[in-house]
Write an enzyme that holds these catalytic residues in place. Structure first.
Site, mmCIF file in Angstrom:
data_model
loop_
_atom_site.group_PDB
_atom_site.id
_atom_site.type_symbol
_atom_site.label_atom_id
_atom_site.label_comp_id
_atom_site.label_asym_id
_atom_site.label_seq_id
_atom_site.Cartn_x
_atom_site.Cartn_y
_atom_site.Cartn_z
ATOM 1 N N LYS A 80 0.851 -1.196 0.000
ATOM 2 C CA LYS A 80 0.000 0.000 0.000
ATOM 3 C C LYS A 80 0.884 1.242 0.000
ATOM 4 O O LYS A 80 1.891 1.284 0.705
ATOM 5 C CB LYS A 80 -0.909 -0.025 1.235
ATOM 6 C CG LYS A 80 -1.988 1.064 1.241
ATOM 7 C CD LYS A 80 -2.891 0.935 2.471
ATOM 8 C CE LYS A 80 -3.983 1.994 2.498
ATOM 9 N NZ LYS A 80 -4.847 1.874 3.698
ATOM 10 N N SER A 155 -9.751 2.412 2.850
ATOM 11 C CA SER A 155 -8.873 3.101 1.926
ATOM 12 C C SER A 155 -7.964 2.163 1.129
ATOM 13 O O SER A 155 -7.454 2.545 0.083
ATOM 14 C CB SER A 155 -8.002 4.089 2.694
ATOM 15 O OG SER A 155 -7.162 3.409 3.617
ATOM 16 N N SER A 179 -9.721 -0.014 7.053
ATOM 17 C CA SER A 179 -9.189 0.017 5.681
ATOM 18 C C SER A 179 -8.486 -1.237 5.206
ATOM 19 O O SER A 179 -8.144 -1.336 4.034
ATOM 20 C CB SER A 179 -8.258 1.210 5.504
ATOM 21 O OG SER A 179 -9.013 2.395 5.498
#
Ligand code: GLN
Length: 501
Positions: A80, A155, A179
């Site tokens: 990420k 997210s 997330s």
């Protein structure tokens, strides 16, 4: 040559160890898959192909030389974009960091490299991890591989979509309010938020420091366990890092798969279900409870009355911490700089251009909540609610070994559907946020497809702090029974993505 992109990380590691495939071949297969499908999916913000292949070649050479290697050596991974990676651009999904190439590695990045795992690239995310759909990325949304018109969650939609689309067997996520778990739920993948402090946050771009936690994303519970063991453990560079052994995640998976769940009490949280939850989400959740009971677990109802205020408390605490954490993006230290006549105007213009609307909304909210005269009424009250939520959890864990709920109230919605309605967007996380407020570990695993729309439903398991192993035991047992009931992994039912020539 066999295509290994659909194999689990555990299977890929076994194939590497057996000499059936090299890490260069395996890494190249994933890079080819990214080239073939990532146009429409847009899981990646940056593909680090040369860095990945160089690491793969080095691990192949080490293996050929008979060196002893870590369990996942040679298995590629996606990261990420919230995690700092030396030599690989890092933006946290924000235009304000466009072009920033970090001069150092975050601790988790360093551990991946030490575990000899080639880094395929950086995955898309809502800007600074604020969001539930990846639509707040400064670089355009990620699309759900199950239906490209739908959100992949957020997210960490990029990490979940990359794993669901077979672009990577494993990925790193971060979970401040859900997330990791929420994207896992809506993409039919597995995601784990470890106990707060269980994985170092050093070099993870901070959203809300008292809530943030990095964790593993994969297609199976066993794979998240293997990755958790690589990521976890004490780090002197993070003052909140727990000084205790890494949980025995893979051993707990074996126990879950092979054993029964006799004597395990599973608490069904009254407040995380019922009204507001889609019918198909509820029916799949109930079926999973049946499977847990069939394995010998006892289910009990538990009540956590303060959860009603969790979302409100979270949306005061998070913006307060975020407004302070984001002050460092001042046009001087990192990334974008919009030059004006003096320093103050340069700072103002850079932040105006570099930050998106959701980030600005939260900075304003947090600054207001922390301002003199309002601090006690807003931030202070929210912290009191946080304590009540922790007490609710403590009471619930007095009655049950793990707590369960649907991960999200609905299956993935259409892109654009909630973009103009921040409250509707925030509601995605009602079931995931309490764990962050209490610092406890949580997992989401696929529970099947909702009959009404054929889209993935997530099952959430929560455990007391430091008891991450319980998630893996119960999760692996449930997963084994669910996969048997489907006749194979849920992702095998996803439509094939069109492949670019
Ligand atoms: N969706 C939540 C938010 O917008 C959670 C984000 C997260 O976990 N990073 O804050």
């Amino acid at each position: 040559m066999t295509d290994y992109t659909r194999a689990t990380a555990t299977e890929q590691a076994a194939a590497l160890a057996a000499g059936d495939v090299t890490s260069v071949e395996l890494t190249q297969q994933h890079l080819d898959r990214i080239a073939a499908v990532d146009g429409p999916v847009h899981a990646f913000l940056h593909v680090s192909d040369e860095i990945a292949l160089t690491a793969a070649a080095a691990v192949d050479a080490a293996r050929a030389a008979g060196e002893e290697l870590p369990a996942l050596a040679g298995v590629p991974i996606a990261v990420k974009d919230v995690l700092v990676t030396e030599g690989i651009p890092t933006t946290a999904g924000s235009r304000i960091l466009e072009g920033w190439v970090p001069p150092y590695d975050g601790t988790v990045t360093a551990r991946l490299r030490a575990a000899r795992m080639p880094i395929l690239g950086k995955t898309n995310m809502d800007e600074f991890a604020m969001g539930s759909s990846t639509e707040f990325s400064g670089y355009g949304p990620t699309h759900n591989p199950w239906d490209l018109d739908r959100i992949p969650g957020g997210s960490g939609g990029g990490s979940a979509a990359a794993v669901a689309a077979y672009e990577a067997p494993l990925a790193i996520g971060s979970d401040t309010g859900g997330s990791i778990r929420q994207p896992a739920a809506v993409t039919g993948t597995v995601g784990v938020k470890p106990t707060y402090g269980g994985v170092s946050r050093y070099g993870a771009i901070a959203l809300a420091s008292s809530l943030d936690q990095l964790g593993p994303v994969a297609r199976t519970v066993a794979d998240t366990a293997a990755l958790h063991e690589v990521m976890g453990g004490h780090d002197p560079k993070d003052a909140t890092s727990l000084d205790e052994p890494v949980p025995a995640c893979t051993a707990a998976v074996a126990q879950g798969v092979d054993g029964d769940l006799k004597g395990v009490k599973v608490g069904v949280v009254e407040q995380l279900g019922g009204e507001g939850y889609q019918d198909g989400v509820r029916s799949r959740f109930e079926e999973s409870l049946d499977l847990l009971r069939a394995r010998g677990a006892e289910t009990v109802e538990v009540s956590c009355p303060s959860f009603e205020y969790a979302l409100a408390a979270y949306y005061l605490i998070l913006p307060s911490e975020a407004s302070s954490n984001l002050a460092k993006f001042d046009s001087v230290r990192f990334g974008m700089r919009v030059e004006k006549d003096n320093v103050e105007n340069t700072m103002r213009a850079t932040r105006a251009e570099g930050f998106g609307d959701e980030v600005k909304r939260r900075i304003i909210l947090g600054t207001y909540a922390l301002s003199a005269g309002y601090y006690d009424a807003y931030y202070g009250s929210a912290q009191k609610v946080r304590t009540l939520i922790q007490r609710d959890f403590a009471a619930a864990f007095g009655k049950a070994d793990v707590l369960v709920s649907p991960t999200t109230p609905t299956t993935p919605f259409k892109l654009g559907e909630r973009l103009d309605d921040p409250l509707a967007m925030y509601l995605n996380d009602v079931a995931t946020i309490p764990a962050n407020l209490a610092g406890i570990p949580g997992m989401s695993l696929p529970a099947g497809l909702a009959p009404e729309d054929g889209l993935p439903v997530g099952f959430q398991i929560l455990a007391p702090a430091h008891e991450d192993a319980r998630l893996y035991r119960v999760g692996a047992a449930l997963e084994a029974d669910l996969v048997a009931s489907w006749g194979g992994p849920l992702l095998a039912q996803a439509p094939e993505l069109e492949v670019a020539k």
